[in-house]
Scaffold this active site. Structure first.
Site, mmCIF file in Angstrom:
data_model
loop_
_atom_site.group_PDB
_atom_site.id
_atom_site.type_symbol
_atom_site.label_atom_id
_atom_site.label_comp_id
_atom_site.label_asym_id
_atom_site.label_seq_id
_atom_site.Cartn_x
_atom_site.Cartn_y
_atom_site.Cartn_z
ATOM 1 N N LYS A 52 -16.561 -44.592 6.882
ATOM 2 C CA LYS A 52 -17.308 -44.907 8.104
ATOM 3 C C LYS A 52 -17.853 -46.335 8.020
ATOM 4 O O LYS A 52 -17.775 -47.101 8.982
ATOM 5 C CB LYS A 52 -18.440 -43.887 8.321
ATOM 6 C CG LYS A 52 -17.910 -42.526 8.769
ATOM 7 C CD LYS A 52 -18.937 -41.404 8.765
ATOM 8 C CE LYS A 52 -18.210 -40.082 9.052
ATOM 9 N NZ LYS A 52 -19.047 -38.892 9.089
ATOM 10 N N GLN A 96 -24.805 -37.327 7.516
ATOM 11 C CA GLN A 96 -23.574 -36.715 7.022
ATOM 12 C C GLN A 96 -23.818 -35.251 6.672
ATOM 13 O O GLN A 96 -24.759 -34.925 5.949
ATOM 14 C CB GLN A 96 -23.057 -37.495 5.799
ATOM 15 C CG GLN A 96 -21.716 -37.019 5.278
ATOM 16 C CD GLN A 96 -20.558 -37.231 6.248
ATOM 17 O OE1 GLN A 96 -20.610 -38.099 7.119
ATOM 18 N NE2 GLN A 96 -19.524 -36.431 6.129
ATOM 19 N N ASP A 119 -22.685 -38.568 16.913
ATOM 20 C CA ASP A 119 -21.884 -37.395 16.563
ATOM 21 C C ASP A 119 -21.721 -36.456 17.763
ATOM 22 O O ASP A 119 -20.869 -35.568 17.745
ATOM 23 C CB ASP A 119 -22.567 -36.606 15.436
ATOM 24 C CG ASP A 119 -21.958 -36.884 14.067
ATOM 25 O OD1 ASP A 119 -20.749 -37.151 14.012
ATOM 26 O OD2 ASP A 119 -22.704 -36.811 13.078
HETATM 27 N N1 GUN Z 1 -19.078 -33.865 7.990
HETATM 28 C C1 GUN Z 1 -17.770 -33.629 8.251
HETATM 29 N N2 GUN Z 1 -17.444 -34.101 9.469
HETATM 30 C C2 GUN Z 1 -18.569 -34.648 9.983
HETATM 31 C C3 GUN Z 1 -18.863 -35.309 11.219
HETATM 32 O O1 GUN Z 1 -18.027 -35.487 12.113
HETATM 33 N N3 GUN Z 1 -20.148 -35.740 11.364
HETATM 34 C C4 GUN Z 1 -21.098 -35.547 10.401
HETATM 35 N N4 GUN Z 1 -22.324 -36.007 10.648
HETATM 36 N N5 GUN Z 1 -20.859 -34.938 9.259
HETATM 37 C C5 GUN Z 1 -19.600 -34.499 9.055
#
Ligand code: GUN
Length: 281
Positions: A52, A96, A119
């Site tokens: 990211k 996350q 998100d």
């Molecule tokens: N963990 C796995 N996929 C995601 C996601 O799309 N967003 C977040 N915040 N955590 C994740």
């Protein structure tokens, strides 16, 4: 059978995002900024977070990464989210998931304002999607919609089956397909005779998290199959679709890796730019 290359679609969108970032900077005197919070030492989560951060750099965004050890008091993390929420120079906040045991995920996510919820997980953003007036949409299902659009196939009237009912993928995926005028069935681990549904589907999106779950005899000839699965088996990345069996029957199919995976972070970047534009204009 045609492969849908998430890698190629994603690369094209990132080029567009980099251009838009330049225009944003000219207009507002700064670039969009994404803050990512990670708690604990789960290796897969750290890999995602690193990607990211790299994605931000690639399209010209500023990124902030706050890493906390497992065991950090929850209020310390809450204070960090509150301060990012109040910071006018931060456009997106992402915590996350999953958080280590003992943290209250719902509480911590509730501290992210809707306008910075890149998100798309907040109750408001989830509700707006279900009302077909979306604001920010969950990244993975949004990426799947881009992949479906890349096939050029008309979605209206198609029978779509979503396997998986998670809040992050299955449910928003079903909403997006309904909003695109598909007839949608959601199957999950408790569905009786699941193949009864998938065998009749024009589109199957699999997000159940079981390696090689969808077999060749479960899909009809000419179906479009989207594999959201990311499973590690003996160190190798495997999807939820038995690709060797299913691919020959499909009109279009996504590979793993190189299908849905690359799209998720690209959609996060797109959501961050939109959040920045919406807040500043
Ligand atoms: N963990 C796995 N996929 C995601 C996601 O799309 N967003 C977040 N915040 N955590 C994740």
């Amino acid at each position: 059978m045609q492969l849908i290359s998430g890698k190629a679609v994603s690369a094209d969108i990132r080029v567009e995002l980099a251009e838009k970032t330049g225009k944003f900077a000219e207009k507002f005197g700064r670039v969009p900024a994404l803050a990512v919070i990670i708690v604990g030492d789960d290796p897969a989560s750290h890999t995602y977070v690193n990607n990211k951060i790299k994605g931000c750099a690639q399209v010209g965004f500023r990124s902030i990464c706050q890493k906390y050890e497992n065991g950090t008091p929850q209020e310390e993390i809450a204070d960090c989210i509150r301060s990012l929420a109040a910071d006018d120079g931060v456009d997106g906040i992402l915590v996350q998931l999953p958080l280590p045991k003992g943290y209250d995920e719902k509480y911590l996510l509730s501290l992210i304002p809707d306008c910075k919820d890149v998100d798309g997980f907040s109750p408001t953003n989830t509700g707006l999607l279900s009302m077909n007036t979306p604001n920010t949409v969950s990244c993975t299902p949004l990426g799947v919609m881009h992949l479906l659009a890349s096939t050029g196939v008309e979605l209206a009237g198609k029978d779509a089956v979503v396997i998986g009912r998670s809040n992050t993928v299955g449910k928003p995926m079903a909403m997006l397909l309904i909003n695109a005028n598909c007839t949608v069935t959601v199957c999950h681990s408790k569905t009786k005779d699941l193949a009864r549904y998938t065998r009749n589907a024009d589109i199957v999106v699999v997000a159940i998290g079981r390696p090689d779950f969808l077999k060749g005899d479960m899909v009809k000839e000419g179906a479009i199959v989207i594999d959201v699965g990311i499973n590690r088996v003996d160190g190798k990345l495997v999807g939820d679709v038995d690709f060797e069996q299913v691919a020959p029957k499909c009109s279009f199919i996504t590979p793993v890796p190189g299908g849905v995976g690359p799209m998720t972070i690209t959609m996060l970047l797109a959501n961050t730019l939109s959040a920045a534009e919406n807040r500043l204009s």
